[in-house]
Scaffold this motif. Structure first.
Motif, PDB file in Angstrom:
ATOM      1  N   SER A  75       0.832  -1.199   0.000  1.00 41.64           N
ATOM      2  CA  SER A  75       0.000   0.000   0.000  1.00 41.64           C
ATOM      3  C   SER A  75       0.868   1.251   0.000  1.00 41.64           C
ATOM      4  O   SER A  75       2.001   1.236   0.470  1.00 41.64           O
ATOM      5  CB  SER A  75      -0.903   0.022   1.240  1.00 41.64           C
ATOM      6  OG  SER A  75      -1.796  -1.052   1.214  1.00 41.64           O
ATOM      7  N   VAL A  76       0.311   2.323  -0.525  1.00 43.52           N
ATOM      8  CA  VAL A  76       0.997   3.607  -0.511  1.00 43.52           C
ATOM      9  C   VAL A  76       0.869   4.190   0.890  1.00 43.52           C
ATOM     10  O   VAL A  76      -0.219   4.211   1.470  1.00 43.52           O
ATOM     11  CB  VAL A  76       0.384   4.556  -1.559  1.00 43.52           C
ATOM     12  CG1 VAL A  76       0.999   5.934  -1.478  1.00 43.52           C
ATOM     13  CG2 VAL A  76       0.552   3.977  -2.957  1.00 43.52           C
ATOM     14  N   SER A  77       1.965   4.663   1.450  1.00 48.08           N
ATOM     15  CA  SER A  77       1.959   5.192   2.813  1.00 48.08           C
ATOM     16  C   SER A  77       1.348   6.586   2.870  1.00 48.08           C
ATOM     17  O   SER A  77       1.272   7.299   1.860  1.00 48.08           O
ATOM     18  CB  SER A  77       3.383   5.241   3.370  1.00 48.08           C
ATOM     19  OG  SER A  77       4.121   6.265   2.714  1.00 48.08           O
ATOM     20  N   GLU A  82       1.033  12.476   1.380  1.00 49.51           N
ATOM     21  CA  GLU A  82       1.309  13.852   1.802  1.00 49.51           C
ATOM     22  C   GLU A  82       2.368  14.501   0.910  1.00 49.51           C
ATOM     23  O   GLU A  82       2.263  15.681   0.564  1.00 49.51           O
ATOM     24  CB  GLU A  82       1.744  13.874   3.261  1.00 49.51           C
ATOM     25  CG  GLU A  82       0.602  13.573   4.215  1.00 49.51           C
ATOM     26  CD  GLU A  82       1.036  13.436   5.655  1.00 49.51           C
ATOM     27  OE1 GLU A  82       2.230  13.147   5.918  1.00 49.51           O
ATOM     28  OE2 GLU A  82       0.176  13.608   6.534  1.00 49.51           O
ATOM     29  N   GLU A  83       3.386  13.733   0.524  1.00 52.79           N
ATOM     30  CA  GLU A  83       4.423  14.250  -0.375  1.00 52.79           C
ATOM     31  C   GLU A  83       3.817  14.632  -1.727  1.00 52.79           C
ATOM     32  O   GLU A  83       4.146  15.665  -2.310  1.00 52.79           O
ATOM     33  CB  GLU A  83       5.506  13.197  -0.559  1.00 52.79           C
ATOM     34  CG  GLU A  83       6.644  13.619  -1.452  1.00 52.79           C
ATOM     35  CD  GLU A  83       7.683  12.518  -1.584  1.00 52.79           C
ATOM     36  OE1 GLU A  83       8.152  12.304  -2.719  1.00 52.79           O
ATOM     37  OE2 GLU A  83       8.019  11.867  -0.581  1.00 52.79           O
ATOM     38  N   PHE A  84       2.902  13.807  -2.222  1.00 52.43           N
ATOM     39  CA  PHE A  84       2.242  14.087  -3.493  1.00 52.43           C
ATOM     40  C   PHE A  84       1.392  15.352  -3.397  1.00 52.43           C
ATOM     41  O   PHE A  84       1.423  16.199  -4.291  1.00 52.43           O
ATOM     42  CB  PHE A  84       1.400  12.890  -3.905  1.00 52.43           C
ATOM     43  CG  PHE A  84       0.646  13.083  -5.193  1.00 52.43           C
ATOM     44  CD1 PHE A  84       1.315  13.289  -6.385  1.00 52.43           C
ATOM     45  CD2 PHE A  84      -0.736  13.057  -5.203  1.00 52.43           C
ATOM     46  CE1 PHE A  84       0.623  13.474  -7.572  1.00 52.43           C
ATOM     47  CE2 PHE A  84      -1.437  13.231  -6.387  1.00 52.43           C
ATOM     48  CZ  PHE A  84      -0.758  13.435  -7.572  1.00 52.43           C
ATOM     49  N   ILE A  85       0.647  15.502  -2.321  1.00 47.77           N
ATOM     50  CA  ILE A  85      -0.171  16.710  -2.137  1.00 47.77           C
ATOM     51  C   ILE A  85       0.727  17.944  -2.060  1.00 47.77           C
ATOM     52  O   ILE A  85       0.404  18.991  -2.623  1.00 47.77           O
ATOM     53  CB  ILE A  85      -1.072  16.569  -0.894  1.00 47.77           C
ATOM     54  CG1 ILE A  85      -2.133  15.487  -1.148  1.00 47.77           C
ATOM     55  CG2 ILE A  85      -1.735  17.902  -0.536  1.00 47.77           C
ATOM     56  CD1 ILE A  85      -2.918  15.073   0.084  1.00 47.77           C
ATOM     57  N   GLY A  86       1.872  17.824  -1.404  1.00 46.36           N
ATOM     58  CA  GLY A  86       2.829  18.929  -1.361  1.00 46.36           C
ATOM     59  C   GLY A  86       3.354  19.286  -2.741  1.00 46.36           C
ATOM     60  O   GLY A  86       3.500  20.464  -3.083  1.00 46.36           O
ATOM     61  N   LYS A  87       3.636  18.260  -3.549  1.00 49.52           N
ATOM     62  CA  LYS A  87       4.095  18.509  -4.919  1.00 49.52           C
ATOM     63  C   LYS A  87       3.014  19.228  -5.709  1.00 49.52           C
ATOM     64  O   LYS A  87       3.297  20.185  -6.447  1.00 49.52           O
ATOM     65  CB  LYS A  87       4.474  17.194  -5.603  1.00 49.52           C
ATOM     66  CG  LYS A  87       4.968  17.387  -7.035  1.00 49.52           C
ATOM     67  CD  LYS A  87       5.241  16.069  -7.725  1.00 49.52           C
ATOM     68  CE  LYS A  87       6.640  15.593  -7.438  1.00 49.52           C
ATOM     69  NZ  LYS A  87       7.022  14.452  -8.315  1.00 49.52           N
ATOM     70  N   LEU A  88       1.751  18.796  -5.568  1.00 52.72           N
ATOM     71  CA  LEU A  88       0.652  19.459  -6.270  1.00 52.72           C
ATOM     72  C   LEU A  88       0.567  20.930  -5.882  1.00 52.72           C
ATOM     73  O   LEU A  88       0.308  21.784  -6.727  1.00 52.72           O
ATOM     74  CB  LEU A  88      -0.681  18.779  -5.968  1.00 52.72           C
ATOM     75  CG  LEU A  88      -0.911  17.405  -6.573  1.00 52.72           C
ATOM     76  CD1 LEU A  88      -2.280  16.878  -6.139  1.00 52.72           C
ATOM     77  CD2 LEU A  88      -0.799  17.425  -8.073  1.00 52.72           C
ATOM     78  N   GLY A  89       0.786  21.224  -4.606  1.00 50.42           N
ATOM     79  CA  GLY A  89       0.734  22.605  -4.149  1.00 50.42           C
ATOM     80  C   GLY A  89       1.842  23.463  -4.724  1.00 50.42           C
ATOM     81  O   GLY A  89       1.703  24.681  -4.849  1.00 50.42           O
ATOM     82  N   ASP A  90       2.965  22.834  -5.084  1.00 50.75           N
ATOM     83  CA  ASP A  90       4.102  23.572  -5.636  1.00 50.75           C
ATOM     84  C   ASP A  90       3.986  23.759  -7.142  1.00 50.75           C
ATOM     85  O   ASP A  90       4.613  24.644  -7.704  1.00 50.75           O
ATOM     86  CB  ASP A  90       5.408  22.845  -5.294  1.00 50.75           C
ATOM     87  CG  ASP A  90       6.642  23.679  -5.571  1.00 50.75           C
ATOM     88  OD1 ASP A  90       6.579  24.926  -5.440  1.00 50.75           O
ATOM     89  OD2 ASP A  90       7.682  23.092  -5.913  1.00 50.75           O
ATOM     90  N   LEU A  91       3.201  22.942  -7.798  1.00 47.84           N
ATOM     91  CA  LEU A  91       3.071  23.013  -9.250  1.00 47.84           C
ATOM     92  C   LEU A  91       1.844  23.816  -9.646  1.00 47.84           C
ATOM     93  O   LEU A  91       0.851  23.846  -8.933  1.00 47.84           O
ATOM     94  CB  LEU A  91       2.961  21.599  -9.834  1.00 47.84           C
ATOM     95  CG  LEU A  91       4.180  20.706  -9.645  1.00 47.84           C
ATOM     96  CD1 LEU A  91       3.872  19.289 -10.114  1.00 47.84           C
ATOM     97  CD2 LEU A  91       5.380  21.272 -10.376  1.00 47.84           C
TER      98      LEU A  91
END
Length: 120
Positions: A75-77, A82-91
């Motif tokens: 499973s994805v941790s 959270e890291e992915f959501i942070g990346k979305l916020g930066d892009l």
């Protein structure tokens, strides 16, 4: 879900990303879909790598979505989400999908967690 069958189960991580890109292109006629792209971080100023980038038109607006592909046997941790959501916020994107390969008795399928990009 999509990408069901032995092709997904047999794919290495790079081939899995390419399968996801092909699926996005096939299900979004007219979209420009690119694999393994770099976009500038609007806050960090650092180029950010995305596995799949899709741009399409919807009601006269350009919609940009990115996909992160996780070729995990587990499973994805929460940290990965959270890291992915942070990346979305930066892009400067509208949506993102975190796609995870699932294996079941030698067959593969993928599940996707969709997120609207945080606006700032």
């Amino acid at each position: 879900m999509f990408l069901e069958g032995s092709d997904a189960a047999d794919a290495d991580w790079r081939a899995f990303e390419q399968l996801v890109a092909q699926h996005v292109a096939d299900t979004n006629p007219g979209a420009i879909v690119e694999h393994d792209q770099h976009l500038p971080g609007r806050h960090s100023g650092v180029p950010r790598q995305v596995d799949v980038l899709a741009r399409s038109e919807y009601e006269g607006q350009t919609v940009t979505a990115v996909y992160e592909c996780k070729h995990y046997g587990r499973s994805v941790s929460l940290g990965t989400v959270e890291e992915f959501i942070g990346k979305l916020g930066d892009l400067a994107v509208d949506r993102g999908g975190l796609v995870r390969l699932r294996r079941n008795h030698g067959r593969g399928s993928a599940s996707t967690l969709w997120c609207d990009a945080p606006q700032s």
